[in-house]
Design an enzyme around this catalytic site. Structure first.
Site, PDB file in Angstrom:
ATOM      1  N   LYS A  51       0.818  -1.209   0.000  1.00 38.43           N
ATOM      2  CA  LYS A  51       0.000   0.000   0.000  1.00 38.43           C
ATOM      3  C   LYS A  51       0.855   1.265   0.000  1.00 38.43           C
ATOM      4  O   LYS A  51       0.630   2.177  -0.806  1.00 38.43           O
ATOM      5  CB  LYS A  51      -0.912  -0.025   1.226  1.00 38.43           C
ATOM      6  CG  LYS A  51      -1.614   1.274   1.544  1.00 38.43           C
ATOM      7  CD  LYS A  51      -2.564   1.094   2.699  1.00 38.43           C
ATOM      8  CE  LYS A  51      -1.847   0.710   3.980  1.00 38.43           C
ATOM      9  NZ  LYS A  51      -1.036   1.835   4.511  1.00 38.43           N
ATOM     10  N   THR A  52       1.844   1.334   0.907  1.00 34.48           N
ATOM     11  CA  THR A  52       2.677   2.535   0.996  1.00 34.48           C
ATOM     12  C   THR A  52       3.469   2.743  -0.291  1.00 34.48           C
ATOM     13  O   THR A  52       3.617   3.868  -0.771  1.00 34.48           O
ATOM     14  CB  THR A  52       3.633   2.428   2.198  1.00 34.48           C
ATOM     15  OG1 THR A  52       2.869   2.196   3.385  1.00 34.48           O
ATOM     16  CG2 THR A  52       4.435   3.706   2.364  1.00 34.48           C
ATOM     17  N   ARG A  99       0.569  -9.082  11.096  1.00 29.38           N
ATOM     18  CA  ARG A  99       1.785  -8.340  11.470  1.00 29.38           C
ATOM     19  C   ARG A  99       3.022  -9.231  11.365  1.00 29.38           C
ATOM     20  O   ARG A  99       4.146  -8.727  11.363  1.00 29.38           O
ATOM     21  CB  ARG A  99       1.705  -7.821  12.909  1.00 29.38           C
ATOM     22  CG  ARG A  99       0.578  -6.857  13.256  1.00 29.38           C
ATOM     23  CD  ARG A  99       0.457  -5.714  12.303  1.00 29.38           C
ATOM     24  NE  ARG A  99      -0.525  -6.011  11.256  1.00 29.38           N
ATOM     25  CZ  ARG A  99      -0.695  -5.291  10.164  1.00 29.38           C
ATOM     26  NH1 ARG A  99       0.056  -4.243   9.947  1.00 29.38           N
ATOM     27  NH2 ARG A  99      -1.603  -5.626   9.268  1.00 29.38           N
ATOM     28  N   ASP A 131      -4.536   7.882   3.269  1.00 30.14           N
ATOM     29  CA  ASP A 131      -4.118   6.530   3.629  1.00 30.14           C
ATOM     30  C   ASP A 131      -4.960   6.039   4.800  1.00 30.14           C
ATOM     31  O   ASP A 131      -5.488   6.843   5.568  1.00 30.14           O
ATOM     32  CB  ASP A 131      -2.633   6.556   4.005  1.00 30.14           C
ATOM     33  CG  ASP A 131      -2.040   5.167   4.161  1.00 30.14           C
ATOM     34  OD1 ASP A 131      -2.676   4.185   3.726  1.00 30.14           O
ATOM     35  OD2 ASP A 131      -0.940   5.061   4.729  1.00 30.14           O
ATOM     36  N   GLU A 132      -5.080   4.723   4.959  1.00 30.50           N
ATOM     37  CA  GLU A 132      -5.840   4.118   6.060  1.00 30.50           C
ATOM     38  C   GLU A 132      -7.249   4.719   6.125  1.00 30.50           C
ATOM     39  O   GLU A 132      -7.767   5.046   7.201  1.00 30.50           O
ATOM     40  CB  GLU A 132      -5.115   4.323   7.399  1.00 30.50           C
ATOM     41  CG  GLU A 132      -3.689   3.828   7.450  1.00 30.50           C
ATOM     42  CD  GLU A 132      -3.582   2.304   7.470  1.00 30.50           C
ATOM     43  OE1 GLU A 132      -4.623   1.627   7.380  1.00 30.50           O
ATOM     44  OE2 GLU A 132      -2.453   1.787   7.572  1.00 30.50           O
ATOM     45  N   GLN A 163      -9.307  -4.177   7.981  1.00 28.92           N
ATOM     46  CA  GLN A 163      -8.408  -3.692   9.025  1.00 28.92           C
ATOM     47  C   GLN A 163      -8.982  -2.484   9.763  1.00 28.92           C
ATOM     48  O   GLN A 163      -8.238  -1.725  10.389  1.00 28.92           O
ATOM     49  CB  GLN A 163      -7.046  -3.337   8.418  1.00 28.92           C
ATOM     50  CG  GLN A 163      -6.324  -4.530   7.816  1.00 28.92           C
ATOM     51  CD  GLN A 163      -4.937  -4.175   7.320  1.00 28.92           C
ATOM     52  OE1 GLN A 163      -4.027  -3.931   8.101  1.00 28.92           O
ATOM     53  NE2 GLN A 163      -4.777  -4.144   6.003  1.00 28.92           N
TER      54      GLN A 163
END
Length: 742
Positions: free
Chosen positions: A29-30, A600, A214-215, A245
């Site tokens: 994503k980043t 994670r 983002d997010e 998430q």
């Protein structure tokens, strides 16, 4: 762009119009966002016309560093990249007048807000033991997240009028103090941006050609209104997130916003990033199996080309002490395998679970850090010095002034302070501005008048130094002028030495801030440093040192580790007992939280659950988490000779919370070995209970009939909490139940 897969390229190369990117865990994503920004810059978009918003300073810093490597530091410097709060604080410094603020406003944290509410309760003659400041602030925050000021609030309940009055006084007190809370930062800017008729609103709505968020699954309504307004003119709004998430419902995040984005923007291009680059396939498959039974989610399937790796290991233990021992032994083995302690994390659902883990880690001399515990900037002496510095910037800040008016002790007693605050309230003044009135009123004795005058003179002298001294030099001067350093020297104790060391560390952190800005070609300022400190989060303090990290799963969002331990996977712990099990969305959020925890881990994942756990002063038998029943048969190994029997909660794919009559445990669930003795302690009334019902046992009651045990509580006498069909959940003394011995 050879590093990008096809969906990533589609998102990066999207030219104009709304764009919705569903980005699964570990799907790059980043990388996608940074390449998109770099591509916009390469296409000729001016950097100051691009806004990229994320949720942590850490994520914003990483994003900026990546863009600098792609596009160059000079270009990236003019980009608007930051958290919602930092970006809005920057806007408010520029547009402070339209919202009635001075440019030197301060940002109040939780303790500042609570102090203000306590003062208001005292003014109204209310007892904080009966009217909880925490509950009031939570209700006010909820209204602000929905975009409602005191005049528009919609509180419910028999104390509605009281809460409205408190909210109104709270807003007025903030204005007098020239202060904002965290919700105000976003609310003020959102309202400005929505006002297309005002010069400030007109400028905000046309300022950016491209807005990226983002997010996005973690946004609340006022944050969404803000970015929608900032993108209103050009409609180039790119939102990136993953409804799987979304785990911050408790603080206002609304997962419906990402799911309904296409209703507001029916012409939005939708891209799904589903390839995971972070974890082994066994970990990815475990995560997917846990999230797929969710009641509602955007259809997508996480996958990876990575090797299977080691199996996910699920360990059944007797209690929390055995769990901690297992975790620490395994950590020692991992370190022996050349895994750095920095790449190892222990997750738990609630902070209280960390106590036993910390004890065993200390005894084994394993270095660790707790994320989200007492933070450096929350220490009393640090907050004291920061209060003095904030008063230099903004003397109207009542919370800061009242914190240090008698620290170090200067003989200003409680009665003097109480009369001073009454005068401030009566005249609608800040406490600082009320000091001359209090001195002239004749209501205070000559000694009190003299001491108040000396305190105000001290503040004025410090403010006079602000124009000629840098932030770190001014902080050092404040330590001397206030007598704080002398107070600690005279105390001559180990505690005083530690506090003085913390203050020196604070001055050192200000010097680091000055050096950072000077290297970036910017001018450091005391206001800038104080704003940076106000916006620090727990994750931002995560140190790159060889220490094992302990944290709640909520704190783990956005992080990744080579090795992860997910502890306390029992019913009533995870999913948590406080949720409403009749509300599908609440159980879904717990499921998403488990999904976040699992994803994670990069290489190895260890999950543990206990047959008995003492938590919050109460010992209970607990069934293993229903989420463990969703794990796939392959790639997962169940271990532990003292494993409690299987959860009575649904099989994989079932959404019912309770198993039907005749439910049989899964074959992968290890049964209790013969002769295993679960209860060894007798300090909670559990002695002699070895043959009593356990979670999952069927029990019979003369009135309620057949039921299934949810948990067992040990007080003076063992109490069973069981669900009885049409009668629902009941708490009954074990002695009044019939059951089959385990």
């Amino acid at each position: 762009m050879t590093e990008l897969n096809e969906p990533q390229k589609q998102a990066v190369l999207h030219e104009s119009g709304p764009l919705l990117v569903f980005a699964g865990a570990g799907s790059g994503k980043t990388r996608t966002i940074t390449y998109r920004v770099a591509n916009l810059l390469a296409a000729g978009v001016a950097p100051y016309r691009i806004l990229a918003v994320t949720f942590t300073n850490k994520a914003a810093g990483e994003m900026k560093q990546r863009i600098e490597r792609l596009a160059g530091a000079e270009v990236a410097r003019d980009l608007w990249i930051g958290t919602f709060h930092s970006v809005c604080a920057r806007f408010l410094r520029r547009y402070h007048e339209p919202v009635g603020l001075g440019r030197n406003f301060v940002i109040y944290d939780d303790s500042d807000q609570r102090a203000m509410i306590v003062r208001i309760l005292r003014e109204l003659g209310l007892d904080e033991r009966e009217v909880s400041p925490k509950s009031l602030l939570s209700a006010i925050s909820r209204e602000k997240r929905e975009g409602r000021s005191a005049g528009e609030a919609k509180f419910e309940g028999h104390q509605n009028d009281v809460v409205l009055e408190i909210y109104s006084r709270y807003e007025r007190a903030l204005r007098i103090a020239n202060a904002v809370d965290f919700d105000d930062l976003i609310l003020h800017v959102a309202r400005l941006a929505e006002d297309a008729e005002s010069p400030a609103g007109h400028e905000l709505r046309g300022r950016f050609l491209h807005v990226l968020v983002d997010e996005f699954q973690d946004t609340n309504l006022i944050q969404y209104r803000l970015v929608r307004s900032l993108a209103a003119r050009h409609r180039n709004l790119c939102v990136v997130g993953d409804d799987d998430q979304s785990i911050y419902r408790w603080r206002g995040a609304d997962v419906r916003l990402i799911r309904s984005f296409r209703k507001d923007f029916p012409d939005a291009t939708v891209v799904k990033l589903e390839q995971n680059y972070r974890s082994t396939s066994n970990i990815v498959n475990a995560a997917l199996a846990v999230i797929e039974p969710a009641h509602e989610r955007e259809p997508k399937r996480l996958w990876t080309e990575a090797a299977a790796g080691e199996p996910v290991r699920v360990r059944a233990v007797k209690d929390e002490r055995e769990e901690a021992g297992f975790v620490v032994r395994t950590i020692q083995n991992e370190i022996a395998r050349a895994i750095s302690a920095h790449e190892i994390a222990i997750f738990y659902r609630v902070h209280a679970q960390s106590r036993m883990l910390e004890e065993v880690l200390r005894n084994a001399n394993v270095p660790y850090q707790v994320i989200g515990g007492m933070k450096f900037f929350e220490r009393a002496e640090v907050k004291d010095l920061l209060a003095y510095l904030r008063l230099v910037v903004n003397p109207q800040s009542d919370s800061d002034l009242l914190r240090v008016i008698n620290v170090p002790a200067r003989g200003i007693g409680d009665k003097t302070v109480e009369r001073l605050t009454d005068i401030a309230s009566e005249r609608a003044l800040s406490v600082y501005d009320a000091i001359p009135h209090a001195i002239q009123s004749g209501e205070l004795g000559s000694a009190a008048q003299k001491k108040l005058g000396a305190f105000r003179t001290l503040l004025d002298e410090l403010r006079g130094h602000a124009s000629s001294r840098g932030p770190s030099e001014l902080a050092a001067r404040a330590l001397e002028a206030t007598g704080y350093r002398d107070m600690l020297f005279e105390a001559d104790s180990a505690e005083a030495d530690a506090r003085l060391g913390n203050l020196e560390e604070l001055v050192g952190s200000i010097r680091e801030y000055e050096q950072d800005l000077e290297q970036a070609g910017e001018q450091p300022s005391l206001e800038g440093y104080l704003e940076r400190v106000s916006l620090i989060t727990a994750v931002d303090t995560l140190a790159d040192t060889p220490k094992v990290s302990l944290m709640t799963v909520h704190s783990a969002k956005g992080l990744e580790f080579e090795v992860v331990f997910l502890t306390g996977m029992e019913q009533e712990i995870f999913p948590y007992r406080g949720i409403n099990r009749d509300e599908p969305e609440e159980l879904d959020e717990e499921r998403r939280l488990a999904y976040v925890a699992i994803t994670r881990a990069r290489k190895r994942l260890y999950i543990s659950y206990a047959g008995m756990r003492t938590l919050f002063g109460q010992t209970r038998y607990l069934a293993r988490s229903q989420f463990l029943d969703d794990l796939p048969e392959s790639g997962v190994v169940f271990e532990g000779s003292a494993a409690p029997r299987a959860s009575p909660y649904g099989r994989p794919g079932e959404r019912s919370l309770y198993a039907p009559s005749g439910y049989a445990p899964r074959a992968s669930s290890p049964p209790l070995s013969s002769g295993t003795r679960i209860v060894e302690r007798d300090d909670h009334g559990s002695a002699g209970y070895e043959d009593g019902p356990r979670p999952g046992s069927r029990v019979w009651h003369r009135q309620f009939g057949e039921g299934v045990v949810e948990r067992v509580e040990f007080g003076v006498k063992p109490t069973v909490v069981a669900r009885f069909g049409d009668y629902g959940t009941r708490r009954i003394l074990a002695q009044y139940l019939e059951y089959e011995s385990p």
